[in-house]
Scaffold this motif. Structure first.
Motif, PDB file in Angstrom:
ATOM      1  N   GLY A 134      18.245   3.520  11.863  1.00 30.70           N
ATOM      2  CA  GLY A 134      19.382   3.302  10.975  1.00 30.70           C
ATOM      3  C   GLY A 134      19.198   3.958   9.620  1.00 30.70           C
ATOM      4  O   GLY A 134      20.152   4.529   9.062  1.00 30.70           O
ATOM      5  N   HIS A 135      17.988   3.905   9.069  1.00 30.17           N
ATOM      6  CA  HIS A 135      17.735   4.561   7.783  1.00 30.17           C
ATOM      7  C   HIS A 135      17.874   6.076   7.903  1.00 30.17           C
ATOM      8  O   HIS A 135      18.281   6.736   6.941  1.00 30.17           O
ATOM      9  N   TRP A 136      17.537   6.617   9.068  1.00 32.54           N
ATOM     10  CA  TRP A 136      17.678   8.065   9.281  1.00 32.54           C
ATOM     11  C   TRP A 136      19.145   8.450   9.474  1.00 32.54           C
ATOM     12  O   TRP A 136      19.648   9.368   8.800  1.00 32.54           O
ATOM     13  N   ILE A 137      19.850   7.763  10.354  1.00 31.44           N
ATOM     14  CA  ILE A 137      21.224   8.135  10.677  1.00 31.44           C
ATOM     15  C   ILE A 137      22.181   7.797   9.534  1.00 31.44           C
ATOM     16  O   ILE A 137      22.974   8.638   9.089  1.00 31.44           O
ATOM     17  N   ASP A 138      22.121   6.562   9.044  1.00 29.13           N
ATOM     18  CA  ASP A 138      23.065   6.121   8.022  1.00 29.13           C
ATOM     19  C   ASP A 138      22.623   6.495   6.610  1.00 29.13           C
ATOM     20  O   ASP A 138      23.452   6.867   5.777  1.00 29.13           O
ATOM     21  N   GLY A 139      21.334   6.365   6.341  1.00 25.83           N
ATOM     22  CA  GLY A 139      20.850   6.648   4.991  1.00 25.83           C
ATOM     23  C   GLY A 139      20.498   8.096   4.741  1.00 25.83           C
ATOM     24  O   GLY A 139      20.356   8.507   3.588  1.00 25.83           O
ATOM     25  N   GLY A 140      20.319   8.867   5.799  1.00 24.55           N
ATOM     26  CA  GLY A 140      19.998  10.280   5.633  1.00 24.55           C
ATOM     27  C   GLY A 140      18.559  10.548   5.228  1.00 24.55           C
ATOM     28  O   GLY A 140      18.245  11.645   4.749  1.00 24.55           O
ATOM     29  N   TYR A 141      17.651   9.595   5.449  1.00 25.45           N
ATOM     30  CA  TYR A 141      16.250   9.809   5.101  1.00 25.45           C
ATOM     31  C   TYR A 141      15.582  10.668   6.165  1.00 25.45           C
ATOM     32  O   TYR A 141      15.844  10.529   7.363  1.00 25.45           O
ATOM     33  N   ASP A 142      14.713  11.568   5.711  1.00 28.83           N
ATOM     34  CA  ASP A 142      14.028  12.481   6.624  1.00 28.83           C
ATOM     35  C   ASP A 142      12.715  11.919   7.136  1.00 28.83           C
ATOM     36  O   ASP A 142      12.284  12.239   8.241  1.00 28.83           O
ATOM     37  N   VAL A 143      12.058  11.104   6.341  1.00 28.35           N
ATOM     38  CA  VAL A 143      10.801  10.471   6.742  1.00 28.35           C
ATOM     39  C   VAL A 143      10.918   8.983   6.438  1.00 28.35           C
ATOM     40  O   VAL A 143      11.057   8.587   5.279  1.00 28.35           O
ATOM     41  N   VAL A 144      10.890   8.189   7.483  1.00 31.32           N
ATOM     42  CA  VAL A 144      10.911   6.733   7.325  1.00 31.32           C
ATOM     43  C   VAL A 144       9.575   6.226   7.855  1.00 31.32           C
ATOM     44  O   VAL A 144       9.327   6.245   9.055  1.00 31.32           O
ATOM     45  N   TYR A 145       8.708   5.814   6.942  1.00 31.25           N
ATOM     46  CA  TYR A 145       7.363   5.401   7.341  1.00 31.25           C
ATOM     47  C   TYR A 145       7.199   3.901   7.118  1.00 31.25           C
ATOM     48  O   TYR A 145       7.895   3.285   6.318  1.00 31.25           O
ATOM     49  N   THR A 146       6.286   3.336   7.855  1.00 32.99           N
ATOM     50  CA  THR A 146       6.023   1.906   7.751  1.00 32.99           C
ATOM     51  C   THR A 146       4.685   1.665   7.061  1.00 32.99           C
ATOM     52  O   THR A 146       3.800   2.521   7.061  1.00 32.99           O
ATOM     53  N   ALA A 147       4.556   0.500   6.493  1.00 31.47           N
ATOM     54  CA  ALA A 147       3.307   0.082   5.852  1.00 31.47           C
ATOM     55  C   ALA A 147       3.133  -1.413   6.078  1.00 31.47           C
ATOM     56  O   ALA A 147       4.111  -2.164   6.155  1.00 31.47           O
ATOM     57  N   LYS A 148       1.904  -1.829   6.197  1.00 34.01           N
ATOM     58  CA  LYS A 148       1.619  -3.252   6.400  1.00 34.01           C
ATOM     59  C   LYS A 148       2.040  -4.038   5.166  1.00 34.01           C
ATOM     60  O   LYS A 148       1.686  -3.690   4.048  1.00 34.01           O
ATOM     61  N   ALA A 149       2.807  -5.096   5.405  1.00 30.88           N
ATOM     62  CA  ALA A 149       3.278  -5.921   4.287  1.00 30.88           C
ATOM     63  C   ALA A 149       2.118  -6.630   3.595  1.00 30.88           C
ATOM     64  O   ALA A 149       2.173  -6.897   2.390  1.00 30.88           O
ATOM     65  N   HIS A 150       1.068  -6.948   4.348  1.00 28.52           N
ATOM     66  CA  HIS A 150      -0.108  -7.603   3.772  1.00 28.52           C
ATOM     67  C   HIS A 150      -1.298  -7.376   4.703  1.00 28.52           C
ATOM     68  O   HIS A 150      -1.135  -6.992   5.857  1.00 28.52           O
ATOM     69  N   ARG A 151      -2.478  -7.601   4.169  1.00 28.01           N
ATOM     70  CA  ARG A 151      -3.713  -7.472   4.940  1.00 28.01           C
ATOM     71  C   ARG A 151      -4.539  -8.753   4.849  1.00 28.01           C
ATOM     72  O   ARG A 151      -5.770  -8.714   4.842  1.00 28.01           O
ATOM     73  N   GLU A 152      -3.850  -9.882   4.784  1.00 28.24           N
ATOM     74  CA  GLU A 152      -4.555 -11.148   4.586  1.00 28.24           C
ATOM     75  C   GLU A 152      -5.445 -11.510   5.761  1.00 28.24           C
ATOM     76  O   GLU A 152      -6.424 -12.242   5.600  1.00 28.24           O
ATOM     77  N   ASN A 153      -5.105 -11.019   6.956  1.00 30.14           N
ATOM     78  CA  ASN A 153      -5.897 -11.374   8.140  1.00 30.14           C
ATOM     79  C   ASN A 153      -7.048 -10.410   8.386  1.00 30.14           C
ATOM     80  O   ASN A 153      -7.742 -10.526   9.391  1.00 30.14           O
ATOM     81  N   GLU A 154      -7.269  -9.462   7.480  1.00 24.37           N
ATOM     82  CA  GLU A 154      -8.350  -8.497   7.639  1.00 24.37           C
ATOM     83  C   GLU A 154      -9.535  -8.890   6.778  1.00 24.37           C
ATOM     84  O   GLU A 154      -9.370  -9.520   5.727  1.00 24.37           O
ATOM     85  N   PRO A 155     -10.753  -8.524   7.175  1.00 25.55           N
ATOM     86  CA  PRO A 155     -11.933  -8.815   6.348  1.00 25.55           C
ATOM     87  C   PRO A 155     -11.808  -8.176   4.969  1.00 25.55           C
ATOM     88  O   PRO A 155     -11.231  -7.091   4.827  1.00 25.55           O
ATOM     89  N   TRP A 156     -12.357  -8.840   3.963  1.00 23.58           N
ATOM     90  CA  TRP A 156     -12.222  -8.343   2.595  1.00 23.58           C
ATOM     91  C   TRP A 156     -12.870  -6.978   2.435  1.00 23.58           C
ATOM     92  O   TRP A 156     -12.383  -6.133   1.651  1.00 23.58           O
ATOM     93  N   LEU A 157     -13.952  -6.722   3.175  1.00 25.88           N
ATOM     94  CA  LEU A 157     -14.621  -5.433   3.063  1.00 25.88           C
ATOM     95  C   LEU A 157     -13.713  -4.303   3.536  1.00 25.88           C
ATOM     96  O   LEU A 157     -13.677  -3.225   2.931  1.00 25.88           O
ATOM     97  N   ARG A 158     -12.947  -4.571   4.598  1.00 23.73           N
ATOM     98  CA  ARG A 158     -12.018  -3.551   5.085  1.00 23.73           C
ATOM     99  C   ARG A 158     -10.876  -3.338   4.093  1.00 23.73           C
ATOM    100  O   ARG A 158     -10.442  -2.202   3.877  1.00 23.73           O
TER     101      ARG A 158
END
Length: 350
Positions: A134-158
Motif C-alpha cells: 500500500g505504501h508503494w502503490i498509494d504513497g509512491g514510495y520506492d523503498v519501504v523497509y521494516t525495522a524491529k519496533a523493539h529488542r526487549e527480548n534480545e540479550p543486552w550484549l546483542r
C-alpha cells in the motif's frame, strides 16, 4: 454564483501512476537455508496473502524461492509447493554462497516489477506485506523497509552490538543506514533496477538499498517467533557478517585505525614530555625495562590490528578484480497456475 468543482489533474495522474504500479506486479524473494520443516506452512500464508492482494488490489504476484545449498529437504519441499494464486519460481544454487548471494540471485531471477525480500522462517510476517504494498502503490514510495519496533527480548550484549555496528558503519558511510533496518523490504521497479545496476560483488543489501536513494519509508513491526527449529546464525556468523558489511559499505574501520594511531601518537608525545619533565626538574630516573616492553607490545599489537584492517579492504579489492560470478545456479524451474514451465539450469550471475 455557483462554482462547479472539476477533478484536479494531479488526482488523475496519481490514479494513473497507481494503476501502472499495480500492472507491474510483485515478486517476493525468499532465500532458503534449511527451512524445509516450516516451508509448506509459510507458503500457505503467502498464498493467502497473495489471494488478498489479488482481490483487493488486482496485483499479480510470484514467489521466488532461492535454495542456498540447504542440507535438509528444503529444495524437495519447494518443488512440491502448489502454484495457487501466485506463481512459484525455484532457484537452487550449486552450493551455499551466503544470504547476500541468495538475495542477488532472487533479484536477478524475479520476473515482475516490484520486489519484496523476506525470510522464510516465519519471523517476517506475510500479513504485513499488504501494508508495504500500500505504501508503494498509494504513497509512491520506492523503498519501504521494516525495522524491529523493539529488542526487549534480545540479550543486552546483542543490543549493544547492534547499536555499535550501526553507529560505526554510519560514521564512515556516505549514506546513512537506518538503525535496526532489516532485509524485509519492498523495492519499486526503478529501485530494483538501480540495485541490479550496481556492479560490486561484495554486496551489503541493507546498505545498498539505502544508498540508491529515492523515496524511502520505515515501517516498524514486532517480529514473530520462529515457526520451527533454531536460527543458523551464531555469534561467529554475526561477527563475520558485521565485518563483511563494514568493509563492503563503509570506510569506518580505516578512519578508526587512523584516529587510533593519532591518539597513540599524541599519548606517546605526552608521555615523552612527562619523562623529560621528571628527569630535568624532579631528578627521577627514566623508567627502564618494563615500560619499554609494555610500550613495544602495545604499539606492535595496534600495528597488527591496523594491518589486518587494511588487509580486509585489500581482500575486497582482490575479490572485485577477479570478477568471479557471485553464484551459480544448479536448478531453476517455474510453476505457474497454468502449468509448469522448465527453465534451463546452470545459469551464472555475472
Amino acid at each position: 454564483m455557483a462554482v462547479t468543482a472539476t477533478p484536479r489533474a494531479n488526482d488523475a495522474d496519481g490514479t494513473a501512476r497507481a494503476a501502472a504500479r499495480v500492472e507491474a506486479g510483485l515478486s517476493i524473494v525468499v532465500p532458503l537455508f534449511n527451512e524445509g520443516a516450516g516451508l509448506a506452512l509459510f507458503h500457505n500464508r503467502l498464498v493467502e496473502m497473495a489471494r488478498h492482494l489479488r482481490q483487493s488490489r488486482g496485483i499479480a504476484t510470484e514467489a521466488v524461492y532461492v535454495d542456498d545449498g540447504s542440507s535438509d529437504n528444503s529444495l524437495a519441499v519447494a518443488y512440491g509447493l502448489p502454484a495457487e494464486v501466485l506463481d512459484v519460481q525455484i532457484v537452487a544454487l550449486s552450493r551455499n554462497f551466503g544470504k547476500e548471494a541468495a538475495l542477488l540471485a532472487g533479484l536477478d531471477h524475479a520476473r515482475l516489477g516490484a520486489i519484496l525480500f523476506m525470510d522464510g522462517d516465519g519471523q517476517h510476517p506475510p500479513d504485513l506485506i499488504p501494508t508495504l504494498v500500500g505504501h508503494w502503490i498509494d504513497g509512491g514510495y520506492d523503498v519501504v523497509y521494516t525495522a524491529k519496533a523493539h529488542r526487549e527480548n534480545e540479550p543486552w550484549l546483542r543490543r549493544v552490538g547492534v547499536r555499535s555496528f550501526y553507529g560505526l558503519i554510519n560514521w564512515g558511510a556516505r549514506q546513512r543506514i537506518p538503525a535496526d533496518a532489516g532485509d524485509f523490504r519492498l523495492l519499486s521497479p526503478r529501485a530494483a533496477d538501480a540495485l541490479r545496476r550496481l556492479p560490486e560483488r561484495n554486496r551489503f543489501f541493507k546498505g545498498l538499498a539505502s544508498w540508491i536513494g529515492f523515496r524511502q519509508l520505515r515501517v516498524d513491526y514486532a517480529p514473530a517467533e520462529r515457526a520451527h527449529g533454531r536460527t543458523s546464525w551464531n555469534w561467529h556468523g554475526l561477527i563475520g557478517l558485521s565485518i563483511e558489511g563494514l568493509t563492503s559499505f563503509s570506510v569506518a574501520p580505516l578512519r578508526f585505525a587512523s584516529l587510533l594511531g593519532l591518539l597513540m601518537a599524541v599519548g606517546a608525545l605526552c608521555f615523552g614530555g612527562l619523562i623529560l619533565w621528571e628527569t630535568l626538574f624532579l631528578g627521577k630516573s627514566v623508567p627502564g625495562y618494563p615500560s619499554v616492553v609494555v610500550g613495544l607490545m602495545v604499539l606492535g599489537g595496534m600495528q597488527l590490528v591496523m594491518i589486518g584492517v587494511m588487509g580486509e579492504y585489500i581482500g575486497k579489492i582482490l575479490s572485485e578484480i577477479k570478477a568471479r560470478p557471485v553464484y551459480f545456479v544448479a536448478e531453476h524451474s517455474v510453476h505457474t497456475a497454468q502449468g509448469r514451465a522448465k527453465v534451463p539450469p546452470a545459469r551464472a550471475a555475472e
